[in-house]
Design an enzyme around this catalytic site. Structure first.
Site, mmCIF file in Angstrom:
data_model
loop_
_atom_site.group_PDB
_atom_site.id
_atom_site.type_symbol
_atom_site.label_atom_id
_atom_site.label_comp_id
_atom_site.label_asym_id
_atom_site.label_seq_id
_atom_site.Cartn_x
_atom_site.Cartn_y
_atom_site.Cartn_z
ATOM 1 N N LYS A 56 0.854 -1.196 0.000
ATOM 2 C CA LYS A 56 0.000 0.000 0.000
ATOM 3 C C LYS A 56 0.883 1.236 0.000
ATOM 4 O O LYS A 56 1.851 1.317 0.766
ATOM 5 C CB LYS A 56 -0.893 0.003 1.244
ATOM 6 C CG LYS A 56 -1.652 1.305 1.470
ATOM 7 C CD LYS A 56 -2.083 1.441 2.922
ATOM 8 C CE LYS A 56 -0.938 1.664 3.855
ATOM 9 N NZ LYS A 56 -0.461 3.055 3.941
ATOM 10 N N ASP A 90 -5.619 0.676 8.554
ATOM 11 C CA ASP A 90 -5.340 0.440 7.141
ATOM 12 C C ASP A 90 -6.035 -0.800 6.581
ATOM 13 O O ASP A 90 -6.019 -1.019 5.367
ATOM 14 C CB ASP A 90 -3.832 0.282 6.916
ATOM 15 C CG ASP A 90 -3.091 1.607 6.946
ATOM 16 O OD1 ASP A 90 -3.745 2.655 6.804
ATOM 17 O OD2 ASP A 90 -1.863 1.595 7.114
#
Length: 307
Positions: free
Chosen positions: A31, A161
């Site tokens: 990410k 996240d």
């Protein structure tokens, strides 16, 4: 902005009966925070954020398979060692499996094999991406629709996240991760990721942060090229860069090295670090840059942003 539950997760797949020997593998991509603004601090101590999140076509891999009991976690790969030294019960992957099984009212009787290819505590969502991959894989194994609300609810409890990693595509990340909105389409963009081999705990970076706060900086139009994307991002920042430098000064060296490579459109820290990345227009430029950036102790890879 929409809540996590309103952000479209991957559409439900048709499900079939899975034999007892079935194994399901899911990717856990890296990410990247293309920009990250800290908007303020809440009364509970958490920070409100605004970030454009994207994913790379490199990452960990996770496989789940039925077992007599569990969950059992096996970890291998180049960055397995730090996780093998920890209690597996505390790993986000194990916790994800246990939480989903409890929610479904079933035993967490699975074996989980994690191939750890991404550095640990590196600002590219490794643990969160692994937990999200575990939830997606178990959903397939246990016949749960991919867009079931239970997945995002559990993900939100596991970590800020995890919901965006569960969605696995570009998104605007708001609040403390509890608000996701679709991002505009991103152009073909190649990248180089560099981690200097220094783990950077996120709490330490936020503790070192000083000064005021930023405003949201979202854009609605889709950049047509990697150069246009870089130009948009150049007017934005990662507000955690300065505090990350106090925790890991080597980040400055990495950013300078990336900026000096031919074809670099934009160097930036991802998340709280220490992984940095740079944007390039072509795969050849990214590959050449990666080769030039190789240093003892550094993890360096060329990749591509995914749609």
């Amino acid at each position: 902005m929409g809540a996590v539950g309103d952000f479209p997760l991957p559409s439900a797949r048709p499900f079939r009966y899975l034999s007892p020997m079935t194994a399901i593998t899911e990717a856990a991509p890296a990410k990247l925070n293309l920009y990250l603004h800290v908007l303020g601090r809440r009364a509970d101590g958490y920070h409100e954020l605004d970030s454009l999140v994207a994913f790379a076509d490199v990452g960990d891999r996770l496989t789940v398979s039925p077992a007599h009991d569990g969950p059992h976690l096996a970890i291998a790969g180049p960055f397995a060692a730090p996780l093998l030294a920890e209690d597996p019960a505390g790993n986000l992957v194990t916790r994800a499996a246990a939480a989903l099984a409890e929610r479904l009212g079933r035993a967490p009787a699975v074996r989980i094999d994690l191939e750890k290819n991404l550095p640990v505590a590196s600002g590219i969502g490794g643990g969160s991406a692994d937990a999200a991959a575990c939830l997606r894989a178990l959903a397939r194994l246990w016949g749960v629709p991919a867009d079931a609300p239970e997945l995002s609810e559990i993900g939100g409890r596991l970590g800020a996240d995890v919901p965006v990693c569960l969605a696995g595509r570009p998104a605007y990340f708001g609040g403390i991760g509890d608000r996701l909105d679709p991002a505009p389409a991103l152009p073909e963009t190649h990248i180089v990721l560099v981690n200097p081999g220094v783990p950077v705990p996120t709490p330490a970076v936020f503790k070192a942060r000083q000064g005021g706060f930023s405003a949201p900086a979202r854009f609605a139009e889709s950049p047509a090229t990697a150069a246009e994307l870089a130009a948009r991002l150049a007017g934005r920042r990662n507000d955690l860069t300065a505090p990350a430098l106090t925790v890991a000064p080597v980040v400055a060296t990495v950013l300078e090295a990336l900026a000096a490579t031919p074809g670099c459109l934009l160097p930036r820290l991802s998340g709280s670090g220490a992984t940095c990345f740079a944007l390039y227009a072509t795969a050849a430029e990214a590959q050449t840059a990666a080769e030039r950036l190789m240093r003892p102790g550094w993890w360096v890879t060329a990749a591509r942003l995914t749609a």
